[in-house]
Design an enzyme around this catalytic site. Structure first.
Site, mmCIF file in Angstrom:
data_model
loop_
_atom_site.group_PDB
_atom_site.id
_atom_site.type_symbol
_atom_site.label_atom_id
_atom_site.label_comp_id
_atom_site.label_asym_id
_atom_site.label_seq_id
_atom_site.Cartn_x
_atom_site.Cartn_y
_atom_site.Cartn_z
ATOM 1 C CG ASP A 25 7.069 -4.793 3.505
ATOM 2 O OD1 ASP A 25 6.521 -5.123 4.520
ATOM 3 O OD2 ASP A 25 6.888 -4.409 2.497
ATOM 4 C CD GLU A 70 5.666 -6.915 7.701
ATOM 5 O OE1 GLU A 70 4.743 -6.218 7.838
ATOM 6 O OE2 GLU A 70 6.053 -7.513 6.508
ATOM 7 C CG ASP A 72 5.906 -2.622 -0.736
ATOM 8 O OD1 ASP A 72 4.851 -2.787 0.003
ATOM 9 O OD2 ASP A 72 5.941 -2.909 -1.964
#
Length: 360
Positions: free
Chosen positions: A98, A184, A285
């Site tokens: 992340d 991501e 996170d």
């Protein structure tokens, strides 16, 4: 000229030589010989050969770029004999990543990497502001202005080199963590887009505050972190090491509870995550990194192999010296010493001669 007369795209403007900072050669025009390169219309030149070209690769296009501290050449190579390896469906370990600003990367295994902020730290922002102010005070077209512009360009290149070196360090560390990496699929351009204007209904032609001035600092921090180039470096390092790389949909990764799966925006308070349904508490996170890992496994149908655990009370094997073969003769003396040492009770001190010690 054609665009102006036929399509009406605007008046043609004179081109300055400073606008052209790169040019490219077609395949077959450039030759290499050790640390020398042949460029058409220029001739043979010496250059720093940072990486030798492997055998079997063909030289395609060669691009020369002018940067703040000199000229750089980029050589595109190609080899058709390199096969494409299929992505395995069974992996031993997988790590989710992340991206952030307080910490550059949060991993699903609980570790993280610091964000050095090469151009947005307090010291570097002050230095950059001074250099830009000095440049703005010089007369346009003067030699002093060109000199200050060069100093400013070298400072920007220094920040870019620091960022790139640290990103390669982080990429190699992450790839060594697991057999598969998931990140991501961020729309960074959309994240840095300007806020929509808010027209004022009372005053015609006026606009209300939309928070763009506050978002400008966030955009600078995102550009300084350079998530896009970091993801590219991680993908390159993973392919070079034979590891799998996956991109997942980033929607609601930081709002989903990893325990019960409930999606709620109220569960996140800054860097703290408290689920409104089951009460699960975690770092926001790192919670998102775990969801990215789970989503990669589900979307790609991965199977994580279970490794055999070793009991803590298992007997440790004896450490032997290199090329040593234990024999009965070599271990007999050690056994006798061990028995003699344990035949008498140990004490804190033991005099050599008890009679002389007592004074008799």
């Amino acid at each position: 000229m054609e665009g102006f007369f036929k399509h009406g795209r605007g008046f043609p403007s004179f081109k300055n030589r400073s606008n052209f900072r790169s040019f490219q050669y077609k395949p077959g025009d450039v030759k290499l010989d050790g640390n020398k390169i042949y460029l058409p219309s220029i001739g043979w030149m010496r250059f720093y050969n940072s990486r030798p070209i492997p055998q079997g690769f063909q030289i395609r296009t060669v691009t020369l770029r002018k940067k703040a501290d000199g000229w750089y050449t980029s050589i595109l190579i190609k080899d058709d004999s390199v096969p494409d390896y299929p992505t395995p469906k069974e992996v031993n370990t997988i790590v989710g990543l992340d991206m952030g600003l307080t910490k550059l990367v949060h991993c699903s295994d609980g570790s993280d990497f610091d964000n050095p902020r090469p151009s947005t730290s307090k010291k570097e922002k002050r230095t950059l502001k001074i250099r830009q102010r000095r440049l703005s005070r010089k007369n346009i077209g003067s030699a002093n202005r060109k000199f200050e512009a060069q100093k400013l360009a070298r400072l920007h290149k220094k920040h870019a080199d620091k960022r790139s070196a640290y990103q390669w360090f982080v990429a190699n560390k992450i790839v060594n963590k697991a057999d598969a990496i998931s990140v991501e699929d961020l729309n960074i351009k959309g994240m840095k887009a300007k806020c929509k204007p808010k027209p004022d209904d009372v005053k015609q032609g006026r606009f209300l505050k939309n928070g763009q001035s506050a978002k400008r600092g966030l955009n600078r921090s995102i550009s300084d972190a350079s998530w896009g180039t970091l993801i590219e470096k991680i993908q390159y390092a993973a392919a070079k090491s034979g590891k799998s790389f996956f991109k997942v949909d980033p929607k609601n990764t930081s709002r989903t509870c990893s325990k019960c799966g409930v999606v709620d925006a109220l569960s996140r308070f800054g860097e703290k995550f408290v689920c409104t349904s089951c009460g699960h508490e975690a770092h926001a996170d790192k919670q998102a990194a775990g969801n990215i890992k789970t989503r990669a496994v589900q979307q790609n149908g991965l199977v994580i192999k279970k490794l055999k655990k070793v009991r803590r009370d298992s007997v440790k094997p004896k450490q032997l010296i290199l090329f040593e073969t234990p024999t009965v003769e070599s271990t007999t003396g050690k056994r006798k010493q061990h028995r003699a040492r344990n035949s008498f009770p140990r004490c804190a001190w033991e005099p050599a001669n008890s009679i002389e010690f007592m004074g008799y």
